[in-house]
Design a protein around this motif. Structure first.
Motif, PDB file in Angstrom:
ATOM      1  N   SER A 103       0.915  -1.108  -0.018  1.00 36.08           N
ATOM      2  CA  SER A 103      -0.077   0.076  -0.111  1.00 36.08           C
ATOM      3  C   SER A 103       0.721   1.438  -0.020  1.00 36.08           C
ATOM      4  O   SER A 103       0.338   2.207   0.103  1.00 36.08           O
ATOM      5  N   GLY A 201      -7.367   2.449  -5.041  1.00 34.62           N
ATOM      6  CA  GLY A 201      -7.593   3.042  -3.917  1.00 34.62           C
ATOM      7  C   GLY A 201      -6.442   3.303  -2.900  1.00 34.62           C
ATOM      8  O   GLY A 201      -6.239   4.565  -2.457  1.00 34.62           O
ATOM      9  N   SER A 202      -5.715   2.170  -2.745  1.00 31.68           N
ATOM     10  CA  SER A 202      -4.843   2.098  -1.974  1.00 31.68           C
ATOM     11  C   SER A 202      -3.696   3.069  -2.328  1.00 31.68           C
ATOM     12  O   SER A 202      -2.664   3.606  -1.553  1.00 31.68           O
ATOM     13  N   TYR A 203      -3.455   2.875  -3.706  1.00 37.81           N
ATOM     14  CA  TYR A 203      -2.387   3.677  -4.341  1.00 37.81           C
ATOM     15  C   TYR A 203      -2.681   5.127  -3.994  1.00 37.81           C
ATOM     16  O   TYR A 203      -1.555   5.871  -3.447  1.00 37.81           O
ATOM     17  N   TRP A 204      -3.519   5.672  -4.348  1.00 41.91           N
ATOM     18  CA  TRP A 204      -4.009   7.253  -4.306  1.00 41.91           C
ATOM     19  C   TRP A 204      -4.120   7.471  -2.865  1.00 41.91           C
ATOM     20  O   TRP A 204      -3.707   8.797  -2.232  1.00 41.91           O
ATOM     21  N   GLN A 205      -4.419   6.564  -1.832  1.00 37.96           N
ATOM     22  CA  GLN A 205      -4.503   6.904  -0.501  1.00 37.96           C
ATOM     23  C   GLN A 205      -3.082   6.993   0.064  1.00 37.96           C
ATOM     24  O   GLN A 205      -2.837   8.069   0.747  1.00 37.96           O
ATOM     25  N   SER A 206      -2.289   6.033  -0.107  1.00 34.18           N
ATOM     26  CA  SER A 206      -0.942   6.541   0.330  1.00 34.18           C
ATOM     27  C   SER A 206      -0.139   7.513  -0.211  1.00 34.18           C
ATOM     28  O   SER A 206       0.565   8.304   0.343  1.00 34.18           O
ATOM     29  N   GLY A 208      -1.718  10.561  -1.279  1.00 27.84           N
ATOM     30  CA  GLY A 208      -2.171  11.520  -0.547  1.00 27.84           C
ATOM     31  C   GLY A 208      -1.836  11.729   0.929  1.00 27.84           C
ATOM     32  O   GLY A 208      -1.860  12.756   1.472  1.00 27.84           O
ATOM     33  N   ALA A 209      -1.407  10.635   1.481  1.00 28.04           N
ATOM     34  CA  ALA A 209      -1.212  10.573   2.962  1.00 28.04           C
ATOM     35  C   ALA A 209       0.240  11.117   3.044  1.00 28.04           C
ATOM     36  O   ALA A 209       0.221  11.652   4.154  1.00 28.04           O
TER      37      ALA A 209
END
Length: 283
Positions: A103, A201-206, A208-209
Protein backbone atom coordinates in the motif's frame (compact mmCIF):
# COMPACT_ATOMS: atom_id res chain seq x y z
CA UNK A 1 67.41 4.43 -12.13
CA UNK A 2 63.77 4.47 -13.24
CA UNK A 3 62.28 6.60 -15.98
CA UNK A 4 60.32 8.71 -13.46
CA UNK A 5 63.51 9.49 -11.53
CA UNK A 6 65.27 10.38 -14.77
CA UNK A 7 62.49 12.82 -15.64
CA UNK A 8 62.63 14.33 -12.17
CA UNK A 9 66.40 14.73 -12.31
CA UNK A 10 66.22 16.30 -15.77
CA UNK A 11 63.62 18.83 -14.70
CA UNK A 12 60.83 17.37 -16.81
CA UNK A 13 57.58 17.03 -14.83
CA UNK A 14 56.33 13.51 -14.27
CA UNK A 15 52.97 12.12 -15.27
CA UNK A 16 51.53 12.67 -11.80
CA UNK A 17 52.52 16.32 -11.77
CA UNK A 18 51.06 16.86 -15.22
CA UNK A 19 47.76 15.24 -14.21
CA UNK A 20 47.54 17.26 -11.00
CA UNK A 21 48.31 20.50 -12.84
CA UNK A 22 45.75 19.78 -15.57
CA UNK A 23 43.11 18.84 -13.00
CA UNK A 24 43.75 22.00 -10.98
CA UNK A 25 43.61 24.17 -14.10
CA UNK A 26 40.36 22.51 -15.20
CA UNK A 27 38.74 23.00 -11.81
CA UNK A 28 39.84 26.63 -11.56
CA UNK A 29 38.70 27.34 -15.11
CA UNK A 30 35.30 25.77 -14.44
CA UNK A 31 34.83 27.76 -11.23
CA UNK A 32 35.84 30.97 -13.02
CA UNK A 33 33.42 30.25 -15.86
CA UNK A 34 30.61 29.55 -13.40
CA UNK A 35 31.42 32.80 -11.61
CA UNK A 36 31.22 34.79 -14.83
CA UNK A 37 27.93 33.11 -15.68
CA UNK A 38 26.45 33.96 -12.29
CA UNK A 39 27.64 37.55 -12.68
CA UNK A 40 25.82 37.75 -16.01
CA UNK A 41 22.75 36.29 -14.31
CA UNK A 42 22.84 38.84 -11.50
CA UNK A 43 23.25 41.70 -13.98
CA UNK A 44 20.36 40.33 -16.05
CA UNK A 45 18.07 40.11 -13.01
CA UNK A 46 18.90 43.69 -12.05
CA UNK A 47 18.37 44.98 -15.59
CA UNK A 48 15.17 42.98 -16.02
CA UNK A 49 13.72 44.30 -12.76
CA UNK A 50 14.62 47.85 -13.75
CA UNK A 51 13.02 47.42 -17.20
CA UNK A 52 9.89 45.94 -15.65
CA UNK A 53 9.60 48.88 -13.25
CA UNK A 54 9.92 51.28 -16.18
CA UNK A 55 7.43 49.26 -18.28
CA UNK A 56 10.13 48.61 -20.89
CA UNK A 57 10.40 44.86 -20.44
CA UNK A 58 10.66 42.86 -23.70
CA UNK A 59 7.45 40.86 -23.32
CA UNK A 60 7.16 39.88 -26.98
CA UNK A 61 10.72 38.55 -27.18
CA UNK A 62 10.27 36.71 -23.88
CA UNK A 63 7.10 34.99 -25.09
CA UNK A 64 8.77 34.09 -28.39
CA UNK A 65 11.71 32.50 -26.56
CA UNK A 66 9.36 30.71 -24.16
CA UNK A 67 7.36 29.25 -27.05
CA UNK A 68 10.58 28.08 -28.68
CA UNK A 69 11.68 26.36 -25.46
CA UNK A 70 8.28 24.69 -25.12
CA UNK A 71 8.45 23.41 -28.70
CA UNK A 72 11.86 21.82 -28.22
CA UNK A 73 11.27 20.37 -24.74
CA UNK A 74 7.56 19.48 -24.35
CA UNK A 75 7.50 16.22 -26.30
CA UNK A 76 10.90 15.02 -24.99
CA UNK A 77 9.70 15.72 -21.45
CA UNK A 78 6.70 13.45 -21.92
CA UNK A 79 8.88 10.75 -23.47
CA UNK A 80 11.27 11.00 -20.54
CA UNK A 81 8.60 11.13 -17.84
CA UNK A 82 6.85 7.93 -18.95
CA UNK A 83 9.82 5.55 -18.58
CA UNK A 84 11.00 7.39 -15.48
CA UNK A 85 7.64 6.90 -13.77
CA UNK A 86 7.56 3.26 -14.86
CA UNK A 87 11.09 2.56 -13.59
CA UNK A 88 10.52 4.27 -10.24
CA UNK A 89 7.21 2.48 -9.69
CA UNK A 90 8.60 -0.91 -10.70
CA UNK A 91 11.80 -0.71 -8.66
CA UNK A 92 10.21 0.81 -5.59
CA UNK A 93 7.26 -1.55 -5.90
CA UNK A 94 9.46 -4.63 -5.89
CA UNK A 95 11.32 -3.50 -2.80
CA UNK A 96 8.19 -2.45 -0.96
CA UNK A 97 6.44 -5.71 -1.89
CA UNK A 98 9.27 -7.71 -0.35
CA UNK A 99 8.73 -5.76 2.86
CA UNK A 100 5.00 -6.51 2.77
CA UNK A 101 3.92 -2.89 2.38
CA UNK A 102 2.25 -2.85 -1.02
CA UNK A 103 0.00 0.00 0.00
CA UNK A 104 3.02 2.31 0.28
CA UNK A 105 3.96 2.09 -3.41
CA UNK A 106 1.95 5.22 -4.22
CA UNK A 107 3.70 7.30 -1.57
CA UNK A 108 7.19 6.09 -2.42
CA UNK A 109 6.81 6.37 -6.17
CA UNK A 110 4.97 9.69 -6.08
CA UNK A 111 7.46 11.34 -3.74
CA UNK A 112 10.33 10.05 -5.86
CA UNK A 113 8.88 11.66 -8.96
CA UNK A 114 7.94 14.93 -7.26
CA UNK A 115 11.05 15.53 -5.18
CA UNK A 116 13.80 14.22 -7.45
CA UNK A 117 12.59 12.97 -10.81
CA UNK A 118 10.65 15.98 -12.07
CA UNK A 119 13.18 18.73 -11.16
CA UNK A 120 16.13 16.73 -12.46
CA UNK A 121 14.35 15.73 -15.67
CA UNK A 122 13.37 19.36 -16.19
CA UNK A 123 16.94 20.49 -15.70
CA UNK A 124 18.31 17.80 -18.03
CA UNK A 125 15.87 18.70 -20.78
CA UNK A 126 16.41 22.43 -20.44
CA UNK A 127 20.15 21.89 -20.26
CA UNK A 128 20.29 19.47 -23.17
CA UNK A 129 17.84 21.09 -25.58
CA UNK A 130 17.18 24.63 -24.35
CA UNK A 131 20.73 25.51 -23.26
CA UNK A 132 22.21 24.06 -26.44
CA UNK A 133 19.88 26.16 -28.60
CA UNK A 134 20.55 29.33 -26.60
CA UNK A 135 24.32 28.83 -26.63
CA UNK A 136 24.28 28.13 -30.37
CA UNK A 137 22.17 31.22 -31.10
CA UNK A 138 24.25 33.60 -29.00
CA UNK A 139 27.49 31.98 -30.14
CA UNK A 140 26.58 32.48 -33.80
CA UNK A 141 25.72 36.11 -33.09
CA UNK A 142 29.04 36.56 -31.31
CA UNK A 143 31.27 35.14 -34.06
CA UNK A 144 29.36 37.19 -36.66
CA UNK A 145 30.28 40.22 -34.51
CA UNK A 146 26.64 41.13 -34.00
CA UNK A 147 27.22 41.41 -30.26
CA UNK A 148 30.18 43.75 -30.80
CA UNK A 149 28.07 45.83 -33.18
CA UNK A 150 25.37 46.11 -30.50
CA UNK A 151 27.94 47.38 -28.00
CA UNK A 152 29.23 49.94 -30.53
CA UNK A 153 25.65 51.21 -31.06
CA UNK A 154 25.17 51.55 -27.32
CA UNK A 155 22.87 48.52 -26.93
CA UNK A 156 23.57 46.32 -23.92
CA UNK A 157 23.71 42.65 -25.08
CA UNK A 158 22.66 41.49 -21.63
CA UNK A 159 19.54 43.65 -21.76
CA UNK A 160 18.69 42.80 -25.35
CA UNK A 161 19.61 39.10 -25.51
CA UNK A 162 20.09 37.61 -22.05
CA UNK A 163 17.18 39.08 -20.08
CA UNK A 164 14.39 37.73 -22.37
CA UNK A 165 15.95 34.27 -22.42
CA UNK A 166 16.26 34.12 -18.65
CA UNK A 167 12.66 35.27 -18.25
CA UNK A 168 11.51 32.68 -20.80
CA UNK A 169 13.38 29.92 -18.97
CA UNK A 170 11.85 30.99 -15.66
CA UNK A 171 8.42 30.77 -17.28
CA UNK A 172 8.93 27.40 -18.95
CA UNK A 173 10.78 25.52 -16.18
CA UNK A 174 7.85 25.19 -13.72
CA UNK A 175 5.46 24.31 -16.56
CA UNK A 176 7.70 21.45 -17.67
CA UNK A 177 8.10 20.38 -14.05
CA UNK A 178 4.32 20.13 -13.61
CA UNK A 179 3.98 18.23 -16.90
CA UNK A 180 6.64 15.71 -15.88
CA UNK A 181 5.05 15.25 -12.45
CA UNK A 182 1.66 14.53 -14.00
CA UNK A 183 2.94 12.13 -16.66
CA UNK A 184 5.39 10.40 -14.29
CA UNK A 185 2.81 9.77 -11.58
CA UNK A 186 0.22 8.63 -14.13
CA UNK A 187 2.64 6.14 -15.70
CA UNK A 188 3.73 4.91 -12.27
CA UNK A 189 0.10 4.43 -11.28
CA UNK A 190 -0.57 2.41 -14.44
CA UNK A 191 2.37 0.11 -13.72
CA UNK A 192 1.45 -0.30 -10.06
CA UNK A 193 -2.15 -1.26 -10.89
CA UNK A 194 -1.50 -3.37 -13.99
CA UNK A 195 1.74 -5.14 -13.10
CA UNK A 196 2.08 -5.01 -9.31
CA UNK A 197 -1.57 -5.78 -8.46
CA UNK A 198 -1.98 -2.65 -6.35
CA UNK A 199 -5.53 -1.42 -5.97
CA UNK A 200 -6.16 2.13 -7.25
CA UNK A 201 -7.64 3.20 -3.93
CA UNK A 202 -4.63 2.16 -1.85
CA UNK A 203 -2.24 3.78 -4.33
CA UNK A 204 -3.90 7.18 -4.17
CA UNK A 205 -4.55 6.90 -0.44
CA UNK A 206 -0.86 6.37 0.36
CA UNK A 207 0.14 9.02 -2.17
CA UNK A 208 -2.19 11.57 -0.57
CA UNK A 209 -1.16 10.60 2.94
CA UNK A 210 2.53 11.41 2.48
CA UNK A 211 2.53 14.07 -0.26
CA UNK A 212 2.02 17.62 0.96
CA UNK A 213 1.65 20.90 -0.96
CA UNK A 214 5.06 21.86 0.39
CA UNK A 215 6.62 19.02 -1.62
CA UNK A 216 5.11 20.48 -4.80
CA UNK A 217 6.38 23.96 -3.97
CA UNK A 218 9.88 22.66 -3.25
CA UNK A 219 9.86 20.82 -6.58
CA UNK A 220 8.78 23.96 -8.43
CA UNK A 221 11.41 26.05 -6.62
CA UNK A 222 14.11 23.55 -7.56
CA UNK A 223 13.04 23.66 -11.21
CA UNK A 224 13.27 27.47 -11.16
CA UNK A 225 16.74 27.41 -9.62
CA UNK A 226 17.94 24.77 -12.06
CA UNK A 227 16.44 26.65 -14.99
CA UNK A 228 18.17 29.87 -13.96
CA UNK A 229 21.50 28.10 -13.58
CA UNK A 230 21.16 26.40 -16.96
CA UNK A 231 20.23 29.54 -18.88
CA UNK A 232 22.93 31.77 -17.40
CA UNK A 233 25.60 29.17 -18.24
CA UNK A 234 24.25 28.88 -21.79
CA UNK A 235 24.21 32.66 -22.25
CA UNK A 236 27.71 33.04 -20.87
CA UNK A 237 29.16 30.34 -23.12
CA UNK A 238 27.39 31.82 -26.13
CA UNK A 239 28.56 35.37 -25.51
CA UNK A 240 32.16 34.22 -24.99
CA UNK A 241 32.31 32.02 -28.09
CA UNK A 242 35.30 32.63 -30.34
CA UNK A 243 37.19 30.87 -33.07
CA UNK A 244 34.51 30.55 -35.74
CA UNK A 245 32.04 27.66 -36.07
CA UNK A 246 34.34 25.40 -34.06
CA UNK A 247 34.13 27.86 -31.17
CA UNK A 248 30.34 27.82 -31.33
CA UNK A 249 30.32 24.03 -31.21
CA UNK A 250 32.71 24.04 -28.26
CA UNK A 251 30.53 26.60 -26.49
CA UNK A 252 27.41 24.51 -26.98
CA UNK A 253 29.16 21.39 -25.72
CA UNK A 254 30.55 23.23 -22.70
CA UNK A 255 27.14 24.74 -21.92
CA UNK A 256 25.46 21.33 -21.87
CA UNK A 257 28.19 19.62 -19.85
CA UNK A 258 28.59 22.43 -17.32
CA UNK A 259 24.85 22.89 -16.83
CA UNK A 260 24.27 19.18 -16.19
CA UNK A 261 27.23 18.94 -13.81
CA UNK A 262 26.25 22.11 -11.93
CA UNK A 263 22.64 20.97 -11.61
CA UNK A 264 23.71 17.56 -10.26
CA UNK A 265 25.91 19.14 -7.59
CA UNK A 266 23.30 21.76 -6.68
CA UNK A 267 20.56 19.13 -6.46
CA UNK A 268 22.62 17.18 -3.94
CA UNK A 269 23.07 20.28 -1.79
CA UNK A 270 19.40 21.27 -1.97
CA UNK A 271 18.28 17.72 -1.19
CA UNK A 272 20.43 17.59 1.94
CA UNK A 273 19.20 20.98 3.14
CA UNK A 274 15.53 20.14 2.48
CA UNK A 275 15.90 16.77 4.19
CA UNK A 276 17.35 18.40 7.31
CA UNK A 277 14.73 21.13 7.64
CA UNK A 278 11.68 19.55 5.96
CA UNK A 279 11.57 15.82 6.76
CA UNK A 280 8.98 13.50 5.23
CA UNK A 281 5.77 13.55 7.24
CA UNK A 282 2.12 12.63 6.96
CA UNK A 283 -0.03 15.10 5.04
Amino acid sequence: MTRASDESSSGTPGAGQVLRRNFAETVLSSVATLGRALRIGIDAVYIGAKDAARLRFQVHETLAQAWFLIRVTAIPSVLMAIPFGVIVSAQVGNIVSQLGADSMIGAAGGLGVIKQGAPMATAMLLGGAGAAAIAADLGARTIREEVDAMRVMGVDPVQRLVVPRIAAMMLVAPLLNVLIIFVGIASGFAVAVAALNVTPGSYWQSFGAFTTPLDIWVSLLKSLIFGFLVVVIACQRGLEAKGGPRGVADGVNAAVVMSVAAVAVLNTVITQVVTMFIPVRMA
